[in-house]
Design a protein around this motif. Structure first.
Motif, PDB file in Angstrom:
ATOM      1  N   TYR A 102       2.358   8.489   1.659  1.00  0.00           N
ATOM      2  CA  TYR A 102       1.258   8.763   0.725  1.00  0.00           C
ATOM      3  C   TYR A 102       0.042   9.378   1.407  1.00  0.00           C
ATOM      4  O   TYR A 102      -0.793   9.999   0.749  1.00  0.00           O
ATOM      5  CB  TYR A 102       0.876   7.483  -0.034  1.00  0.00           C
ATOM      6  N   THR A 160      -2.338   7.636   3.394  1.00  0.00           N
ATOM      7  CA  THR A 160      -3.528   6.781   3.498  1.00  0.00           C
ATOM      8  C   THR A 160      -3.442   5.960   4.779  1.00  0.00           C
ATOM      9  O   THR A 160      -2.349   5.735   5.314  1.00  0.00           O
ATOM     10  CB  THR A 160      -3.646   5.804   2.306  1.00  0.00           C
ATOM     11  N   GLU A 161      -4.606   5.509   5.224  1.00  0.00           N
ATOM     12  CA  GLU A 161      -4.680   4.749   6.471  1.00  0.00           C
ATOM     13  C   GLU A 161      -5.786   3.713   6.325  1.00  0.00           C
ATOM     14  O   GLU A 161      -6.847   4.010   5.771  1.00  0.00           O
ATOM     15  CB  GLU A 161      -4.991   5.721   7.624  1.00  0.00           C
ATOM     16  N   CYS A 209     -10.015   6.342   2.603  1.00  0.00           N
ATOM     17  CA  CYS A 209      -8.834   5.834   3.318  1.00  0.00           C
ATOM     18  C   CYS A 209      -7.847   6.960   3.624  1.00  0.00           C
ATOM     19  O   CYS A 209      -6.646   6.749   3.691  1.00  0.00           O
ATOM     20  CB  CYS A 209      -8.180   4.698   2.554  1.00  0.00           C
ATOM     21  N   ARG A 210      -8.369   8.156   3.829  1.00  0.00           N
ATOM     22  CA  ARG A 210      -7.513   9.273   4.227  1.00  0.00           C
ATOM     23  C   ARG A 210      -6.912   9.020   5.612  1.00  0.00           C
ATOM     24  O   ARG A 210      -7.594   8.538   6.512  1.00  0.00           O
ATOM     25  CB  ARG A 210      -8.341  10.551   4.302  1.00  0.00           C
ATOM     26  N   SER A 211      -5.652   9.410   5.745  1.00  0.00           N
ATOM     27  CA  SER A 211      -4.953   9.230   7.023  1.00  0.00           C
ATOM     28  C   SER A 211      -5.281  10.376   7.979  1.00  0.00           C
ATOM     29  O   SER A 211      -5.398  11.529   7.569  1.00  0.00           O
ATOM     30  CB  SER A 211      -3.446   9.198   6.769  1.00  0.00           C
ATOM     31  N   VAL A 262      -5.351  11.637  -2.005  1.00  0.00           N
ATOM     32  CA  VAL A 262      -5.764  10.230  -1.838  1.00  0.00           C
ATOM     33  C   VAL A 262      -7.285  10.124  -1.771  1.00  0.00           C
ATOM     34  O   VAL A 262      -7.984  11.120  -1.546  1.00  0.00           O
ATOM     35  CB  VAL A 262      -5.120   9.589  -0.580  1.00  0.00           C
ATOM     36  N   GLU A 263      -7.776   8.892  -1.970  1.00  0.00           N
ATOM     37  CA  GLU A 263      -9.228   8.669  -1.923  1.00  0.00           C
ATOM     38  C   GLU A 263      -9.735   8.885  -0.494  1.00  0.00           C
ATOM     39  O   GLU A 263      -9.105   8.475   0.475  1.00  0.00           O
ATOM     40  CB  GLU A 263      -9.558   7.257  -2.429  1.00  0.00           C
ATOM     41  N   ASN A 279      -0.792   2.511   8.365  1.00  0.00           N
ATOM     42  CA  ASN A 279      -0.825   3.922   7.942  1.00  0.00           C
ATOM     43  C   ASN A 279       0.372   4.185   7.028  1.00  0.00           C
ATOM     44  O   ASN A 279       1.510   3.875   7.406  1.00  0.00           O
ATOM     45  CB  ASN A 279      -0.765   4.854   9.153  1.00  0.00           C
ATOM     46  N   SER A 311      -2.627   5.988  -4.229  1.00  0.00           N
ATOM     47  CA  SER A 311      -3.612   7.002  -3.815  1.00  0.00           C
ATOM     48  C   SER A 311      -4.755   6.381  -3.018  1.00  0.00           C
ATOM     49  O   SER A 311      -5.694   7.071  -2.620  1.00  0.00           O
ATOM     50  CB  SER A 311      -4.161   7.730  -5.036  1.00  0.00           C
ATOM     51  N   ARG A 312      -4.692   5.094  -2.801  1.00  0.00           N
ATOM     52  CA  ARG A 312      -5.631   4.414  -1.907  1.00  0.00           C
ATOM     53  C   ARG A 312      -4.961   3.130  -1.433  1.00  0.00           C
ATOM     54  O   ARG A 312      -3.926   2.726  -1.979  1.00  0.00           O
ATOM     55  CB  ARG A 312      -6.948   4.089  -2.627  1.00  0.00           C
ATOM     56  N   SER A 332       0.816  -1.221   0.000  1.00  0.00           N
ATOM     57  CA  SER A 332       0.000   0.000   0.000  1.00  0.00           C
ATOM     58  C   SER A 332       0.849   1.270   0.000  1.00  0.00           C
ATOM     59  O   SER A 332       0.314   2.369   0.129  1.00  0.00           O
ATOM     60  CB  SER A 332      -0.896  -0.006   1.237  1.00  0.00           C
TER      61      SER A 332
END
Ligand SMILES: *Cc1c(COP(=O)(O)O)cnc(C)c1O
Length: 386
Positions: free
Chosen positions: A179, A181-182, A318-320, A314-315, A175, A153-154, A124
């Motif tokens: 990038y 994402t989380e 799944c944003r961190s 990012v999408e 996480n 991005s995801r 990821s």
């Protein structure tokens, strides 16, 4: 220390020291660095207060023996607080090791991947790739899914995972620090042991530890200073450790020796202990999650309501909450943004060199006021440059 400086009275010296300390904390910038990262001010202040002599010990924590009673207590308290905060079940062991998360990329397969077996990796981001690369040097691996083609991005979705029910373990990164994402939840992996690199979001929210077989995290993102790596391992996995591993790389030995097989990073563990105490005093991980949600929502809202001037990378699903990544309309503007922000005490906003753009890391110790200051700077910057 003997005598008082420049013939001042003790009281004067104490006042001067307190003033110097206060001035130092006033001079602190908002530190958005991704790691090593911001630490809680009360932790730094306590370390400063006791640096010359631990109460009741008369020596600095930098000078004590790792086999002394005082260090035993520090280690025991760190372990107890970590257990309490995460709700770690009794059948899990804890080891505080060195070598960073990167050494765990090697130790995990060395200890858990049998010669005839294979391990699944969910790829990821950068660190997941690094973990995969090291595991390949040790044994057979299978990429269960990768989002590299989408520039990470995801994260991979559950239904995309090509999992081997006979895998020795599944490795994932909770996480993706670079990038932004989380994973909103753990991947479902059936009865295969789940191994997680949680370096950049451990202790940011409650997690169901019982779903995991092994969790590891370098401390320097969300737990403490660089130099110590936490490993939480289910005890049945220790039965898999092959004989003859180099001692330092052997989970079973490190657990049996309770993290003092050799000299551990005493100071880093001491600071970790203070951070864990700070977390408990603040109300634990539920409260941390509330704060982290509040901070990241504030910033994401600013990005999303900027009419496209700021763009998340990012999408959304799944944003961190730890590492918030975004872009501006041009790279020259991004450079200007980072520079002007730094001049207003908003430090460390440059994105990772491999992806560019802006990254604001909002780890546990990062204060809400710092996010408010960034959001206000962003509005101002857009007005002048939009
Ligand atoms: C920073 C980071 C690493 C690398 O950690 P080191 O302690 O420098 O080896 C690994 N994984 C993740 C998710 C990270 O954020």
């Amino acid at each position: 220390m003997s005598g008082t400086p420049y013939g001042k009275s003790m009281a004067q010296a104490a006042v001067a020291a307190a003033q110097a300390a206060a001035a130092k904390s006033v001079d602190r910038v908002y530190n958005f660095n991704p790691g090593p990262a911001v630490l809680p001010l009360p932790v730094l202040e306590e370390a400063q207060r006791h640096l010359l002599a631990l109460p009741g010990v008369g020596m600095s924590v930098l000078e004590i023996s790792h086999r002394s009673k005082s260090f035993d207590e520090i280690l025991a308290q760190a372990e107890a607080d970590l257990r309490a905060l995460l709700g770690i079940p009794d059948n899990f062991k804890i080891a505080f090791l060195q070598g960073g998360a990167s050494l765990q990329f090697t130790m995990v397969p060395m200890n858990l991947l049998p010669k005839e077996g294979s391990a699944d990796y969910i790829v990821s981001g950068h660190w997941a790739q690094a973990a995969l690369k090291e595991a390949k040097k040790v044994g057979k691996v299978n990429v269960a899914a990768s989002t590299e083609a989408e520039n990470f991005s995801r994260i991979p979705r559950q239904e995309e995972l090509k999992l081997d029910p006979k895998a020795a373990y599944v490795h994932f990164t909770s996480n993706n620090t670079i990038y932004g994402t989380e994973a909103p939840a753990e991947p479902e992996v059936g009865s295969v042991p789940l191994v997680c690199d949680a370096s950049s979001n451990i202790l940011s929210k409650p997690i169901p530890v019982g779903k995991y077989a092994l969790i590891y995290a370098g401390a320097q993102k969300n737990m403490g200073p660089a130099g110590v790596t936490t490993v939480i391992i289910r005890d049945d996995l220790l039965g898999r450790v092959p004989p003859g591993l180099p001692a330092m790389l052997d989970y079973k030995l490190q657990v049996e020796k309770k993290s003092v097989y050799n000299t551990p990073p005493v100071f880093a563990i001491y600071i970790l202990r203070l951070v864990l105490q700070w977390l408990r005093q603040l109300g634990g991980l539920k409260e941390m999650e509330r704060r982290n949600k509040e901070k990241s929502d504030l910033l994401y809202n600013a990005i999303d309501s900027s009419g496209g001037f700021y763009r998340g990378t990012v999408e959304k699903w799944c944003r961190s909450r730890m590492n918030i990544t975004f872009r501006l309309p041009a790279e020259t503007l991004e450079e200007k943004f980072v520079k002007e922000a730094a001049s207003q005490k908003l430090s460390g906003l440059k994105g990772h060199r491999t992806v560019g753009g802006i990254r604001a890391s909002l780890f546990n110790a990062f204060p809400l006021e710092g996010v408010q200051a960034l959001v206000s700077f962003m509005k101002d910057f857009q007005q002048k440059n939009g």
